[in-house]
Design a protein around this motif. Sequence first.
Motif, PDB file in Angstrom:
ATOM      1  N   GLY A 190       0.811  -1.200   0.000  1.00  0.00           N
ATOM      2  CA  GLY A 190       0.000   0.000   0.000  1.00  0.00           C
ATOM      3  C   GLY A 190       0.845   1.250   0.000  1.00  0.00           C
ATOM      4  N   ARG A 191       0.369   2.266   0.713  1.00  0.00           N
ATOM      5  CA  ARG A 191       1.034   3.562   0.758  1.00  0.00           C
ATOM      6  C   ARG A 191       1.686   3.761   2.123  1.00  0.00           C
ATOM      7  NH1 ARG A 191      -1.764   9.407  -0.698  1.00  0.00           N
ATOM      8  NH2 ARG A 191       0.087  10.693  -0.377  1.00  0.00           N
ATOM      9  N   PHE A 192       2.985   4.114   2.108  1.00  0.00           N
ATOM     10  CA  PHE A 192       3.760   4.260   3.330  1.00  0.00           C
ATOM     11  C   PHE A 192       3.894   5.743   3.702  1.00  0.00           C
ATOM     12  CE2 PHE A 192       4.727   0.168   1.569  1.00  0.00           C
ATOM     13  CZ  PHE A 192       4.832  -0.661   2.671  1.00  0.00           C
ATOM     14  N   ILE A 193       4.651   6.034   4.784  1.00  0.00           N
ATOM     15  CA  ILE A 193       4.607   7.373   5.364  1.00  0.00           C
ATOM     16  C   ILE A 193       5.283   8.444   4.508  1.00  0.00           C
ATOM     17  CG2 ILE A 193       4.398   6.515   7.715  1.00  0.00           C
ATOM     18  CD1 ILE A 193       7.308   7.120   8.162  1.00  0.00           C
ATOM     19  N   TYR A 194       6.163   8.065   3.581  1.00  0.00           N
ATOM     20  CA  TYR A 194       6.769   9.064   2.703  1.00  0.00           C
ATOM     21  C   TYR A 194       6.038   9.153   1.358  1.00  0.00           C
ATOM     22  CZ  TYR A 194      10.521   9.371   6.096  1.00  0.00           C
ATOM     23  OH  TYR A 194      11.238   9.566   7.257  1.00  0.00           O
ATOM     24  N   GLU A 195       4.774   8.707   1.362  1.00  0.00           N
ATOM     25  CA  GLU A 195       3.887   8.767   0.203  1.00  0.00           C
ATOM     26  C   GLU A 195       4.370   7.893  -0.943  1.00  0.00           C
ATOM     27  OE1 GLU A 195       3.754  13.093  -0.356  1.00  0.00           O
ATOM     28  OE2 GLU A 195       1.742  13.066   0.506  1.00  0.00           O
ATOM     29  N   ASP A 196       5.188   6.893  -0.635  1.00  0.00           N
ATOM     30  CA  ASP A 196       5.616   5.933  -1.640  1.00  0.00           C
ATOM     31  C   ASP A 196       4.698   4.717  -1.604  1.00  0.00           C
ATOM     32  OD1 ASP A 196       6.795   5.523   0.969  1.00  0.00           O
ATOM     33  OD2 ASP A 196       7.860   3.822   0.109  1.00  0.00           O
ATOM     34  N   TYR A 197       4.624   4.012  -2.716  1.00  0.00           N
ATOM     35  CA  TYR A 197       3.817   2.811  -2.830  1.00  0.00           C
ATOM     36  C   TYR A 197       4.740   1.606  -2.963  1.00  0.00           C
ATOM     37  CZ  TYR A 197      -0.160   5.891  -3.636  1.00  0.00           C
ATOM     38  OH  TYR A 197      -1.116   6.857  -3.493  1.00  0.00           O
ATOM     39  N   GLY A 198       4.395   0.530  -2.256  1.00  0.00           N
ATOM     40  CA  GLY A 198       5.254  -0.634  -2.298  1.00  0.00           C
ATOM     41  C   GLY A 198       4.676  -1.796  -1.521  1.00  0.00           C
ATOM     42  N   ALA A 199       5.546  -2.768  -1.244  1.00  0.00           N
ATOM     43  CA  ALA A 199       5.124  -3.981  -0.550  1.00  0.00           C
ATOM     44  C   ALA A 199       6.278  -4.530   0.275  1.00  0.00           C
ATOM     45  CB  ALA A 199       4.632  -5.028  -1.542  1.00  0.00           C
ATOM     46  N   ILE A 200       5.923  -5.263   1.339  1.00  0.00           N
ATOM     47  CA  ILE A 200       6.889  -5.936   2.208  1.00  0.00           C
ATOM     48  C   ILE A 200       6.433  -7.375   2.401  1.00  0.00           C
ATOM     49  CG2 ILE A 200       8.023  -5.988   4.456  1.00  0.00           C
ATOM     50  CD1 ILE A 200       7.426  -3.044   4.767  1.00  0.00           C
ATOM     51  N   VAL A 201       7.359  -8.307   2.217  1.00  0.00           N
ATOM     52  CA  VAL A 201       7.090  -9.728   2.451  1.00  0.00           C
ATOM     53  C   VAL A 201       8.065 -10.210   3.515  1.00  0.00           C
ATOM     54  CG1 VAL A 201       7.015 -12.030   1.444  1.00  0.00           C
ATOM     55  CG2 VAL A 201       6.272 -10.068   0.098  1.00  0.00           C
ATOM     56  N   GLU A 202       7.542 -10.894   4.551  1.00  0.00           N
ATOM     57  CA  GLU A 202       8.367 -11.355   5.662  1.00  0.00           C
ATOM     58  C   GLU A 202       8.130 -12.833   5.929  1.00  0.00           C
ATOM     59  OE1 GLU A 202       8.524  -8.020   8.937  1.00  0.00           O
ATOM     60  OE2 GLU A 202       6.504  -8.121   8.091  1.00  0.00           O
ATOM     61  N   ALA A 203       9.173 -13.519   6.399  1.00  0.00           N
ATOM     62  CA  ALA A 203       9.071 -14.887   6.892  1.00  0.00           C
ATOM     63  C   ALA A 203       9.715 -14.913   8.269  1.00  0.00           C
ATOM     64  CB  ALA A 203       9.771 -15.866   5.961  1.00  0.00           C
ATOM     65  N   MET A 204       8.958 -15.372   9.283  1.00  0.00           N
ATOM     66  CA  MET A 204       9.441 -15.341  10.663  1.00  0.00           C
ATOM     67  C   MET A 204       9.290 -16.711  11.304  1.00  0.00           C
ATOM     68  SD  MET A 204       7.821 -11.694  11.929  1.00  0.00           S
ATOM     69  CE  MET A 204       6.259 -11.917  11.046  1.00  0.00           C
ATOM     70  N   ARG A 205      10.360 -17.154  11.958  1.00  0.00           N
ATOM     71  CA  ARG A 205      10.327 -18.419  12.706  1.00  0.00           C
ATOM     72  C   ARG A 205      10.316 -18.088  14.198  1.00  0.00           C
ATOM     73  NH1 ARG A 205      12.046 -23.784  11.844  1.00  0.00           N
ATOM     74  NH2 ARG A 205      10.985 -25.006  13.439  1.00  0.00           N
ATOM     75  N   HIS A 206       9.281 -18.580  14.903  1.00  0.00           N
ATOM     76  CA  HIS A 206       9.111 -18.265  16.315  1.00  0.00           C
ATOM     77  C   HIS A 206       9.673 -19.388  17.179  1.00  0.00           C
ATOM     78  CE1 HIS A 206       6.582 -14.913  15.181  1.00  0.00           C
ATOM     79  NE2 HIS A 206       5.760 -15.713  14.520  1.00  0.00           N
ATOM     80  N   PHE A 207      10.501 -19.015  18.130  1.00  0.00           N
ATOM     81  CA  PHE A 207      11.025 -19.942  19.116  1.00  0.00           C
ATOM     82  C   PHE A 207      10.485 -19.556  20.492  1.00  0.00           C
ATOM     83  CE2 PHE A 207      13.758 -20.132  15.499  1.00  0.00           C
ATOM     84  CZ  PHE A 207      14.068 -21.477  15.377  1.00  0.00           C
TER      85      PHE A 207
END
Length: 307
Positions: A190-207
């Motif tokens: 979507g739209r981030f705080i500096y008015e740029d458009y983009g995406a973030i993909v994360e993979a997290m392993r919980h211990f």
Amino acid sequence: MTLKRRRYKVCLLAFLSAFLLTGKANVKAQPAIPAGQVDIFMGVDFNYRDILHNGRVYDFLINLTPGIKWNMGKGWQVAAQAFVPVVNQYGDRYKKVRLNMAALSKEFHFDGRGFLKASGGLFGSERYGLDLKGMYIVNPWLALEAQAGLTGYCSMAAGWEASTMERVTALVGADFYLQRWNTQFRARGGRFIYEDYGAIVEAMRHFNHCTVGIFGAHSNLAGNNGGFKVIVMIPPYKRKRRKVNFRPASNFRLTYSMEGANYGNRTYATDPEENEREGWFDRKAMQWGSNTMQPDFTDKEKEGGRR
């Protein structure tokens, strides 16, 4: 950047990727602050940049981060945090003791599936304004999330600097939780705080008391970026009910970004202890993901039930 440093970063990300996808895991979240309790806590904000400046390879900025939270009950909370510089090689702009965050928030829960959090005040990343976060749990492995904010710039580093509250932030995404491996995948765009458009993909392993993750991001303002995150929960893991509680910060969070001066894909926090491991909402109310992600209560609290 030298070829050796590039290889080092590639190897490090490959190692973290393998770490995420092998072995057994378990995760426990910190208990929420009981209703009526005031928590006073202390953490450390550690920053460094690897640039050649005045003969130094690295510049350091280390701040103590005293904070306070008051759980007023029925989903209401007041939270504040300050920066107290103890080591500053970043320049005069960062030498002052200043308020970093001060926000009032209210949580709403709907039948254990819908969650909403409204916040107002001074947020992280030098933003102030209004913010609304939401999550809907579709099933044990899928949840949908959204965030919308109306903010302006506000900083107390060099006197009082502020802009009008007219910048709109809007993000939507989904979370996928593989309970067998305690692994979470998260995608937002979507739209981030500096008015740029983009995406973030994360993979997290919980211990048990730690989360390790990698991320990739793209923004029309800053192009591609990536890195890794490590979140470690700090004892005490079991907390007693007191009117006033003194403790260290709930977690230590390290983020490494390949593009250190990247101004794309930036977001802000509305809670001084906010992190990707625990999410936005009270874990006592949210029954999603692994069962072991629920708060750990003392024996006295188990006997008396949740108040």
